[in-house]
Design an enzyme around this catalytic site. Sequence first.
Site, mmCIF file in Angstrom:
data_model
loop_
_atom_site.group_PDB
_atom_site.id
_atom_site.type_symbol
_atom_site.label_atom_id
_atom_site.label_comp_id
_atom_site.label_asym_id
_atom_site.label_seq_id
_atom_site.Cartn_x
_atom_site.Cartn_y
_atom_site.Cartn_z
ATOM 1 N N ASP A 39 -14.729 -5.282 37.673
ATOM 2 C CA ASP A 39 -16.098 -5.626 37.246
ATOM 3 C C ASP A 39 -16.502 -5.023 35.925
ATOM 4 O OD1 ASP A 39 -17.737 -6.513 39.789
ATOM 5 O OD2 ASP A 39 -16.589 -4.881 40.580
ATOM 6 N N ARG A 70 -16.134 -0.583 33.684
ATOM 7 C CA ARG A 70 -15.446 0.608 34.189
ATOM 8 C C ARG A 70 -14.389 1.178 33.027
ATOM 9 N NH1 ARG A 70 -18.252 -0.074 38.635
ATOM 10 N NH2 ARG A 70 -17.776 -1.819 39.786
ATOM 11 N N ARG A 73 -28.710 -6.229 34.727
ATOM 12 C CA ARG A 73 -27.561 -7.040 34.572
ATOM 13 C C ARG A 73 -27.614 -8.347 34.364
ATOM 14 N NH1 ARG A 73 -25.129 -5.051 40.342
ATOM 15 N NH2 ARG A 73 -23.182 -6.385 39.284
ATOM 16 N N LYS A 85 -21.622 -14.767 39.613
ATOM 17 C CA LYS A 85 -21.903 -14.004 40.844
ATOM 18 C C LYS A 85 -23.465 -13.830 40.657
ATOM 19 C CE LYS A 85 -20.579 -9.568 38.884
ATOM 20 N NZ LYS A 85 -19.698 -8.209 39.165
ATOM 21 N N HIS A 86 -24.138 -13.467 41.928
ATOM 22 C CA HIS A 86 -23.938 -13.376 43.327
ATOM 23 C C HIS A 86 -24.395 -14.954 44.031
ATOM 24 C CE1 HIS A 86 -23.811 -9.451 41.507
ATOM 25 N NE2 HIS A 86 -22.850 -9.177 42.220
ATOM 26 N N HIS A 118 -25.151 -3.403 49.444
ATOM 27 C CA HIS A 118 -23.848 -2.450 49.592
ATOM 28 C C HIS A 118 -24.008 -1.546 50.829
ATOM 29 C CE1 HIS A 118 -23.194 -3.461 45.199
ATOM 30 N NE2 HIS A 118 -21.930 -2.936 45.541
ATOM 31 N N ASP A 121 -18.062 -11.718 48.083
ATOM 32 C CA ASP A 121 -18.424 -10.294 47.506
ATOM 33 C C ASP A 121 -17.453 -9.067 48.413
ATOM 34 O OD1 ASP A 121 -19.054 -8.262 46.040
ATOM 35 O OD2 ASP A 121 -21.442 -8.751 46.047
#
Length: 429
Positions: free
Chosen positions: A173, A181, A246, A276-277, A289, A361
């Site tokens: 990601d 990251r 985002r 996504k998503h 999550h 996902d």
Amino acid sequence: MMKKGVLAVACTLVLASLLLVLCVIRTEAPVRPDPPVPVEPEQPDEPVQPEEPEEPEEPEEPEEPEEPEEPEEPDEQDPAKQLLSQMSLREKVGQVIWIIPEQLDPGMAGRNIAGKNIPRVTAVTDEMVRTMEQYPAGGFVLFAGNIETPAQLKALTGRLRAAGKVEPVITIDEEGGRVARIGGNPNFDVPRVGSMESLAASGDPQLVRAAAAQIGAYLAEYGFTMDLAPVADMNTNPQNVVIGDRAFGSDPDAVAPMVEAYLQGLHSRGVRGVLKHFPGHGDTEADSHYGTVTVQKTWEELRGAELIPFIRNLDASDAVMVAHITLPNVTGDGLPASLSRGLVHDRLRQELGYEGLILTDSLSMGAVAKRYTAGQAAVLAFEAGNDVVLMPGNYVEAFESLLSAVESGQIPEERLDESVLRILRMKLG
């Protein structure tokens, strides 16, 4: 006396004549039945002409079904089909499961890691390679904990890519903004890309394209073949805790060209992108999550807003990631979208005509892991129409469950081959 002698002679002649006639009649009478005997019985033999039905040997033309062997000519020019034909069933099952590197560790492979903090892997060990031989994964997702330094990251991705008979996808990601990251690691001298919301505020898709090209350039340098980006969701709910900045914005007509520009930027550096998503996580307040997230909109309402950035970019995308949101007014099955055939197969694959790769996902997220075992979720996801089962909570359980489902006929091997072929074509393309 003379008269009597003549009379006697005449009588004798008459009697002789009568006897002769009787003999003739006797012999001629049986002659009548004879004629039918030779001809009539022979004619039934004419039905021997049914030997003509042996012409059904022409239906040996139905051996023309062997003509479908013609497709074998193109097969010779299709490296993906050639590769598929050489793969074992275990190898094919492995292609549709993408995991985190930790799940190759012998101590982690058969454990449920959903919702748990686990020690992160920064190098591939020989034991992990042996696990890969037994459970050959089709791809790996890296997180911030797997990333320390440029040299270490190159070694890690290089060893992972070399671990499989078929090179696995290496993905991450790396959206820009708060989800970066590598970009968020101070040990890496890479461009710090701002949030998608801030880039889109200019109204210029070329800024987004340039930013995505920068991200794609350093991902390629460090051994990644795919980016789990861009976010095609819209930020339509101020209470949304997952998407926010985002997203490129809240206007679908403005968001769609930004999504397209992002994909173009990645592709310019040889990196594949994922929308996504699906079908849109923007109008939610909870976080999948941690548990179930419900969107009450109808399909028509989604098509008028959230789905627009997806639909306009399906042809340009390499893959679509399906969210775990529940859509009671679309599917009515109570399942997360990622596990719903009514959403994945019927809507995305059939109605929208998407022919690319479809992945879930992460199946270790609470919306799925709190309701299903890793094996149940993997089978449900594949039956729903996904090509890739992403990050199941327990890798070995998911692998064995999918394998058993194919061996038992619950999932036809032809269906497995369809997904593996899509994956191989993407890898080799």
